[in-house]
Write an enzyme that holds these catalytic residues in place. Sequence first.
Site, mmCIF file in Angstrom:
data_model
loop_
_atom_site.group_PDB
_atom_site.id
_atom_site.type_symbol
_atom_site.label_atom_id
_atom_site.label_comp_id
_atom_site.label_asym_id
_atom_site.label_seq_id
_atom_site.Cartn_x
_atom_site.Cartn_y
_atom_site.Cartn_z
ATOM 1 N N HIS A 15 0.838 -1.201 0.000
ATOM 2 C CA HIS A 15 0.000 0.000 0.000
ATOM 3 C C HIS A 15 0.871 1.249 0.000
ATOM 4 O O HIS A 15 2.099 1.197 0.105
ATOM 5 C CB HIS A 15 -0.982 0.014 1.184
ATOM 6 C CG HIS A 15 -0.389 0.380 2.509
ATOM 7 N ND1 HIS A 15 -1.140 0.743 3.602
ATOM 8 C CD2 HIS A 15 0.904 0.446 2.922
ATOM 9 C CE1 HIS A 15 -0.355 1.004 4.616
ATOM 10 N NE2 HIS A 15 0.886 0.837 4.251
ATOM 11 N N CYS A 34 5.206 4.924 5.134
ATOM 12 C CA CYS A 34 4.002 4.429 4.437
ATOM 13 C C CYS A 34 3.610 5.331 3.270
ATOM 14 O O CYS A 34 2.732 4.982 2.481
ATOM 15 C CB CYS A 34 2.834 4.282 5.409
ATOM 16 S SG CYS A 34 2.924 2.752 6.387
ATOM 17 N N HIS A 40 5.017 -0.239 -0.614
ATOM 18 C CA HIS A 40 5.787 -1.130 0.259
ATOM 19 C C HIS A 40 4.792 -2.131 0.822
ATOM 20 O O HIS A 40 3.571 -1.916 0.761
ATOM 21 C CB HIS A 40 6.444 -0.339 1.400
ATOM 22 C CG HIS A 40 5.430 0.321 2.258
ATOM 23 N ND1 HIS A 40 4.841 1.508 1.913
ATOM 24 C CD2 HIS A 40 4.831 -0.082 3.402
ATOM 25 C CE1 HIS A 40 3.937 1.822 2.820
ATOM 26 N NE2 HIS A 40 3.898 0.876 3.735
ATOM 27 N N HIS A 42 3.206 -4.928 3.832
ATOM 28 C CA HIS A 42 3.045 -5.283 5.247
ATOM 29 C C HIS A 42 2.600 -6.736 5.327
ATOM 30 O O HIS A 42 1.917 -7.240 4.434
ATOM 31 C CB HIS A 42 1.968 -4.425 5.921
ATOM 32 C CG HIS A 42 2.378 -3.012 6.148
ATOM 33 N ND1 HIS A 42 3.200 -2.620 7.175
ATOM 34 C CD2 HIS A 42 2.079 -1.880 5.471
ATOM 35 C CE1 HIS A 42 3.381 -1.315 7.129
ATOM 36 N NE2 HIS A 42 2.716 -0.826 6.100
ATOM 37 N N ASP A 80 -4.930 -10.793 -0.298
ATOM 38 C CA ASP A 80 -3.570 -11.319 -0.230
ATOM 39 C C ASP A 80 -2.785 -11.053 -1.523
ATOM 40 O O ASP A 80 -3.290 -11.289 -2.627
ATOM 41 C CB ASP A 80 -3.611 -12.828 0.050
ATOM 42 C CG ASP A 80 -2.226 -13.395 0.383
ATOM 43 O OD1 ASP A 80 -1.434 -12.676 1.025
ATOM 44 O OD2 ASP A 80 -1.953 -14.544 0.005
ATOM 45 N N HIS A 81 -1.567 -10.563 -1.352
ATOM 46 C CA HIS A 81 -0.660 -10.252 -2.472
ATOM 47 C C HIS A 81 -1.236 -9.229 -3.445
ATOM 48 O O HIS A 81 -0.973 -9.273 -4.641
ATOM 49 C CB HIS A 81 -0.215 -11.522 -3.201
ATOM 50 C CG HIS A 81 0.841 -12.269 -2.434
ATOM 51 N ND1 HIS A 81 0.544 -13.005 -1.312
ATOM 52 C CD2 HIS A 81 2.170 -12.351 -2.599
ATOM 53 C CE1 HIS A 81 1.656 -13.521 -0.824
ATOM 54 N NE2 HIS A 81 2.665 -13.133 -1.581
ATOM 55 N N GLU A 125 -0.977 -4.354 11.682
ATOM 56 C CA GLU A 125 -0.189 -3.917 10.523
ATOM 57 C C GLU A 125 1.294 -4.175 10.774
ATOM 58 O O GLU A 125 2.049 -4.475 9.864
ATOM 59 C CB GLU A 125 -0.419 -2.437 10.233
ATOM 60 C CG GLU A 125 0.167 -2.003 8.906
ATOM 61 C CD GLU A 125 -0.244 -0.583 8.550
ATOM 62 O OE1 GLU A 125 -1.130 -0.430 7.704
ATOM 63 O OE2 GLU A 125 0.323 0.359 9.137
HETATM 64 NI NI NI Z 1 2.616 1.035 5.347
#
Ligand code: NI
Length: 135
Positions: A15, A34, A40, A42, A80-81, A125
């Site tokens: 995200h 972020c 990037h 998580h 996911d992914h 997170e």
């Molecule tokens: Ni982040």
Amino acid sequence: MKIAAFRRAHFNAAHRLFRADWSDEKNREIFGPCSNPFYHGHNYEVEVKVVGEIDPETGFVIDLSLLKRYIKEEVEDYLDHKNLNEQIPEFKDLNPTAEHICILIWNRLKPRLDERYELTVRLWETERNYVEYPA
Ligand code: NI
């Protein structure tokens, strides 16, 4: 007598948190790493809590294999992914913060459960930062 059942799950997603109406500098200041324009990832951990009465026939509050399937279909298969900003329509114009992702998960799971259940979703997170909905 009410009791709670829990199931945990995991997904990885990318995200970026930013506001287009803010400068790069302000985005960095508020959202930190972020806000990285190149995205990037998580490793998100989810905990789903279901509260209800024990079914006298089965002795279960909920069949956890069903809950496992709902979480797979509504959370893992959906998130996911994925790049949350680019691939999840709800985040087209909404920052994919842990808060907003947690509410999205709750909104997707709630209709799958019988109305008699109370549903709570926790989303980590990072190992130390997590949110819970409803509060
Ligand atoms: Ni982040």
